[in-house]
Design a protein around this motif. Structure first.
Motif, PDB file in Angstrom:
ATOM      1  N   LYS A 297      23.176  34.809  34.329  1.00 40.39           N
ATOM      2  CA  LYS A 297      22.300  33.888  35.047  1.00 40.39           C
ATOM      3  C   LYS A 297      21.338  33.138  34.122  1.00 40.39           C
ATOM      4  N   LYS A 298      21.265  33.502  32.864  1.00 41.36           N
ATOM      5  CA  LYS A 298      20.327  32.868  31.952  1.00 41.36           C
ATOM      6  C   LYS A 298      20.854  31.506  31.514  1.00 41.36           C
ATOM      7  N   VAL A 299      20.913  30.581  32.450  1.00 38.99           N
ATOM      8  CA  VAL A 299      21.368  29.218  32.187  1.00 38.99           C
ATOM      9  C   VAL A 299      20.141  28.314  32.238  1.00 38.99           C
ATOM     10  N   ALA A 300      20.115  27.316  31.378  1.00 44.65           N
ATOM     11  CA  ALA A 300      18.963  26.419  31.324  1.00 44.65           C
ATOM     12  C   ALA A 300      18.795  25.714  32.664  1.00 44.65           C
ATOM     13  N   LYS A 301      17.570  25.739  33.201  1.00 45.16           N
ATOM     14  CA  LYS A 301      17.289  25.071  34.465  1.00 45.16           C
ATOM     15  C   LYS A 301      17.135  23.580  34.229  1.00 45.16           C
ATOM     16  N   LYS A 302      17.567  22.803  35.216  1.00 48.25           N
ATOM     17  CA  LYS A 302      17.360  21.365  35.150  1.00 48.25           C
ATOM     18  C   LYS A 302      15.905  21.067  35.464  1.00 48.25           C
ATOM     19  N   THR A 303      15.347  20.080  34.789  1.00 45.78           N
ATOM     20  CA  THR A 303      13.967  19.724  35.072  1.00 45.78           C
ATOM     21  C   THR A 303      13.924  18.959  36.389  1.00 45.78           C
TER      22      THR A 303
END
Length: 83
Positions: free
Chosen positions: A33-39
């Motif tokens: 789950k450690k995927v970069a979040k979209k701003t």
């Protein structure tokens, strides 16, 4: 399907403890789950207008009764924006 018989201790020795397998499964899920979040971007003026419940114009009769009348809302939005 295979049928396995034995005492609880024998089954645990063969299959391993369920708690350990659940713990490792949750750890692997957390790792993936450690995927970069979209701003988050700012909503457009139209999106903010539609989001506001006070601006909702709904069909009063017919097959679309109760649904948003986006054409009428668009006209009201454009008239409002001309100020």
């Amino acid at each position: 399907m295979v049928k396995i018989e034995g005492t609880l201790d024998e089954l645990r020795a063969l299959l391993g403890r369920a708690e350990r397998s659940v713990a490792t499964a949750t750890e692997t899920v957390k790792e993936t789950k450690k995927v970069a979040k979209k701003t988050k971007r700012k909503l457009s003026e139209w999106q903010r207008y539609v989001k506001n419940g006070a601006n909702h114009i709904k069909f009063k009769r017919g097959p679309k009764k109760g649904r948003l009348d986006l054409a009428a809302m668009s006209k009201a939005f454009k008239r409002r924006s001309k100020k």
